[in-house]
Design an enzyme around this catalytic site. Structure first.
Site, PDB file in Angstrom:
ATOM      1  N   TYR A 433       0.809  -1.231   0.000  1.00 12.00           N
ATOM      2  CA  TYR A 433       0.000   0.000   0.000  1.00 12.00           C
ATOM      3  C   TYR A 433       0.840   1.278   0.000  1.00 12.00           C
ATOM      4  CZ  TYR A 433      -0.361  -0.191   5.283  1.00 12.00           C
ATOM      5  OH  TYR A 433      -0.162  -0.238   6.623  1.00 12.00           O
ATOM      6  N   GLU A 434       0.154   2.365  -0.209  1.00 18.15           N
ATOM      7  CA  GLU A 434       0.799   3.692  -0.339  1.00 18.15           C
ATOM      8  C   GLU A 434       1.788   3.691  -1.504  1.00 18.15           C
ATOM      9  OE1 GLU A 434      -0.551   5.971   1.721  1.00 18.15           O
ATOM     10  OE2 GLU A 434       0.539   7.433   0.500  1.00 18.15           O
ATOM     11  N   GLY A 435       1.389   3.014  -2.595  1.00 14.67           N
ATOM     12  CA  GLY A 435       2.261   2.861  -3.759  1.00 14.67           C
ATOM     13  C   GLY A 435       3.077   1.590  -3.625  1.00 14.67           C
ATOM     14  N   GLN A 440       7.324   2.639  -6.272  1.00 18.29           N
ATOM     15  CA  GLN A 440       8.345   3.444  -5.589  1.00 18.29           C
ATOM     16  C   GLN A 440       9.621   3.480  -6.419  1.00 18.29           C
ATOM     17  OE1 GLN A 440       7.511   5.074  -2.839  1.00 18.29           O
ATOM     18  NE2 GLN A 440       5.516   4.063  -2.759  1.00 18.29           N
TER      19      GLN A 440
END
Lengths: 590, 590
Positions: A433-435, A440
């Site tokens: 999650y969060e990319g 990244q």
């Protein structure tokens, strides 16, 4: 039940002995003396170990339940959330104007590590609220701030981030949620969002959703998306709660881990929302929070593995099995403890050297964010560059570390009752999650590396170079300097390879992006270890501090330099093989 | 629901194009022509994909249940087990004297891969029976063989292995289960065993437990342990089932994965047992099965990751997200499929190149076992050396591979409904059971390397050297030869380091044992890829076979050589750092 022991001393070492925070001259930092932060960390550690940690397995076993459209959190979460609020922990680094305590972000991170380690799923309820708080704080109107922030600082109301839709994850340009403008300046939001952490629950009176949606005139690309505030309960003029908004929980996902956090499908059926920030500039508003949010997940990545390591150490000391190859060490017992065996040591040292390096990196990174908040553009550029490294590398390695810890338990590690499986299952989400970590790597190589003409990566290399120069004559830390130099050279060679080849064929850079992220991660952790070594050695030379602690720190660092940093050569070799091996096959050939 | 597609063509390539099994002249191998094995593999693949695979998620979700002392398997397992028995799959490579079909072991492995991939937890019921069959076949008296083997070959009765006790895992010398000799030649077995896979269930009429216990006079060490046959129901003279024996299920463990297999605590309360093999020589009896059992787990390690990869490929082709950096490829669609992105390719190629290399290694290893069964001492030595590598390396990498596959799904991979989590959770056990991977590394470096004066490792190096020499002029496979040569040199350097340093300080060898196991694994997979490349290239040169398949094989192999083999340098560097960084800290310093 698994143990959890708050690493107060190690956090103190990072903040005071390495970073010397209270001497930086940054506003508010003079208050951060050793005694003050120790008191704060002790209190946070007490809450973490005595209240949150005992609920970790409970959360995993019971999970959240959707009953008549309302999500119920596991037993004890409500009481623990009250304790967290009452302790003021949700307000620690928030703006005093809205009831916050105005502490630097670095202290929020230091206490945050302990809350995550103790109970990651639980801590997400306040973590996401903090993210939403930051977005409203940065982009809200005064009225919006007055309406929402005080309640969110105290966590009487919690927050969420609504980005993903079933067909649109990384590619937000495809999202379909619509925002129709109304005469009163509000919007009606309609669409479905998925994977909404803390989307609904019984811990707060209200849930403030931040929702990405398309308003007319923004076009079809990512760029024209807008961000909206959509409260679960509408807020009356006087601040009291009004009627239920048109947002509801469509489903509660069954996940591999973080069962204690409610991952919701959220349905918006003409829900009333208010624009946050500028129209069609929602992505920019999101991005300003991104460094902090991704840093937060990087922190989760290693923090989730800290209790796994601590329990593995205890198990390795207690469990009697086999004899040391160099002769029995526990002669009066039926066998020696596992910790005598070199391969158990190898595993524990891999974990310990990673976790302490990661802690230093996140504390250092939070300090850069504090500097950036004070207008330090160089710090801002540096942390922007390193954010994908912190998120991607620390979560990958944190997961690996938890798997190593589980492995020490042998078959017992596979049994849910022991708790080691939960650490692994919970840690797994941080890579996603969060990319997702591949995103990244793309962000790092495709965007951050060349940002502002490559200024920030050059600044990073300069920083390493200056450090190496400064300590070139420091024979006591020679074991750190040479490996760091070699690893840093590998990183520069890789960056050069991308520059030369990436222009002609961007695939040559992107095929190596994941390896580059890890290569960068190793160099960064190597730098952190070298910084710690210099600090520890100086203290030993001056006869300051706890000798055992400092010598252990040095030995742990030497392990990282000797046994982890050589990995940079392999990453470089993979990168230099270019895109051909990666891209050669037709899609049908897989 | 996840898909599963049997890799018949790839198995055929390994068996016929690379190993040319039917031309080896080994007894029974002349029957193994291409058409025959294809028919066998097609039939096994049909059972795997149509009957077993659809039950994989069912098994995970329902798990096994302990009801009134009896274990109930998940819905559909009973019917599927009947189908497996009726198809003769449990008897494939068993001795015809006891109802087996007498096929070579290699064919059992090839079909076994498909059964494991389709439903690992389910396949363990017959896999463990096969292990127990082998032990009784190798060490049983004629009467024991006549009593048990026909029923076990057909899986009317299933088998188990009972080694572990709560306080004794790897260190079997500490086990407390006692065997008291009775006047009739039998023994009364008393004690508790844990982690007994398939310990009880409703798939067979009887369960034949093989139990390690201490009989009087064997002393307290591992060496004096004996092995006993302890049936759940006693068997009458006429072969019919008699009364219930004194063995019962104490508990059913809740595990991270393989929920469809019953992991039992077994209580022996004066249960009637019969010595298998010689008194006080139980460990030797266990060890003769070990190569096969560990090979079986190595097979599980990669086989569990095969469907994870297959599903990740489908997802990467279907899921539209973002645009190729080199220009849109799906212009008429809203986005390009994931598979256009270099980092997705990197992940898929990591998986594909590992899985196909692992398949070749296990098929090749099974062929060595077939040769050993025919009295080939060199093959026996070689496979004995490589068994810990196959078990340790393939299970570590298989788990990593499943994690990579899960990652491609992004957030969807974390949701249980998608099935990717199960592949990861199931694969995790393979690193632990049948000797945790650290124990495999210890076995490799502490025992196998020096076995028979180091003869077998020298033979391995000779084999690689001969292969390199033979193909030195083969320019078409130059991409394989040079990396294999370099990697093999790293392995030799590491072995030399152990020999030189290990004598003085055994910790210098053991601290590097895990890295050595992986270094050996990479060299072995590199060799397998080089063998496959030579075979594929020869076919292309001769205009034989499917060009696309062969070219894909070569490209996949080149990826492994270019992007995986460089890892050997890092493993060597870790090994050469010696034991000091690993062993330096006092136990209290962790």
């Amino acid at each position: 039940m698994p143990i959890y022991s708050p690493p107060v001393r190690d956090l103190q070492f990072a903040m005071h002995d390495v970073l010397k925070l209270s001497e930086t001259g940054l506003p508010g930092h003079d208050e951060l003396d050793r005694d003050f932060t120790e008191a704060v960390l002790d209190a946070a550690g007490k809450l973490a170990s005595e209240v949150l940690a005992p609920l970790n397995a409970v959360g995993d076993q019971q999970g959240c339940k959707l009953e008549n459209g309302v999500v119920r959190t596991p037993e004890g979460f409500g009481k623990a959330f009250e304790a967290m609020k009452e302790g003021g922990w949700t307000a620690l680094d928030c703006d005093p104007e809205y009831g916050g305590q105005g502490m630097p972000y670095v202290l929020g991170v230091a206490t945050g590590e302990m809350f995550v380690s103790a109970n990651m799923a639980f801590n997400m309820y306040q973590g996401l609220t903090h993210g939403a708080y930051s977005a409203i704080h940065a982009h809200g109107t005064d009225a919006q701030k007055q309406t929402y922030l005080p309640k969110m600082v105290s966590c009487e109301w919690t927050g969420t981030m609504n980005l993903t839709e079933p067909h649109a994850g990384t590619d937000l340009g495809m999202l379909r949620t619509k925002a129709e403008p109304q005469d009163d300046g509000s919007y009606l939001i309609t669409g479905q969002k998925i994977f909404i952490s803390a989307g609904d629950h019984d811990l707060s009176e209200n849930v403030i959703h931040l929702v990405l949606a398309k308003a007319p005139g923004g076009g079809e690309s990512t760029k024209g998306i807008s961000l909206f505030i959509v409260p679960k309960f509408l807020v009356n003029e006087d601040g009291s709660l009004g009627e239920r908004n048109g947002v509801s929980v469509g489903n509660l996902e069954e996940k591999m881990g973080i069962h204690g956090n409610a991952t919701c499908v959220m349905n918006y059926d003409g829900a009333k929302g208010w624009l946050l920030g500028d129209l069609h500039k929602g992505m920019r508003a999101m991005f300003t929070m991104m460094n902090e949010a991704r840093m937060g997940v990087g922190l989760q990545g290693y923090a989730a593995a800290v209790p796994a390591y601590q329990n593995a150490v205890e198990y390795a000391k207690d469990r009697l099995q086999g004899r040391a190859v160099t002769g029995a060490e526990n002669k009066s017992g039926p066998a020696d403890p596992l910790i005598v065996h070199p391969d158990i040591r190898r595993s524990l040292m891999d974990q310990k050297s990673f976790l302490e390096g990661a802690r230093m990196l996140v504390v250092w990174g939070a300090h850069q964010i504090d500097k950036a908040h004070q207008g330090d553009a160089a710090a801002e550029g540096l942390i922007s560059l390193l954010t994908p490294v912190i998120k991607g590398f620390l979560t990958d390695k944190g997961f690996d570390s938890a798997v190593l810890a589980q492995q020490i338990y042998g078959g017992h590690g596979y049994i849910e009752e022991q708790g080691m499986s939960q650490f692994v299952r919970d840690a797994r989400i941080t890579m996603i999650y969060e990319g997702a970590n591949g995103v990244q790597a793309l962000d790092l190589v495709g965007r951050k590396l060349a940002q502002d003409g490559g200024k920030h990566v050059m600044a990073f290399f300069e920083m390493v170079k200056a450090f190496l120069k400064e300590n070139a004559e420091n024979a006591a830390v020679a074991d750190f300097i040479a490996p760091l130099k070699a690893a840093s050279k590998d990183l520069q060679t890789a960056a050069m390879f991308f520059m030369e080849r990436g222009m002609k064929n961007p695939n040559d850079a992107l095929a190596g992006s994941y390896d580059f992220m890890h290569l960068f991660g190793h160099v960064t952790l190597g730098l952190m270890w070298a910084k710690m070594a210099v600090a520890a050695q100086a203290m030993l030379d001056a006869g300051e501090g706890d000798k055992d602690f400092l010598n252990t720190k040095l030995a742990t660092g030497r392990y990282y330099m000797a046994r982890q940093l050589p990995m940079t050569a392999t990453h470089l070799a993979r990168i230099q093989s270019g895109s051909k091996p990666v891209m050669e096959l037709a899609a049908e050939s897989f």
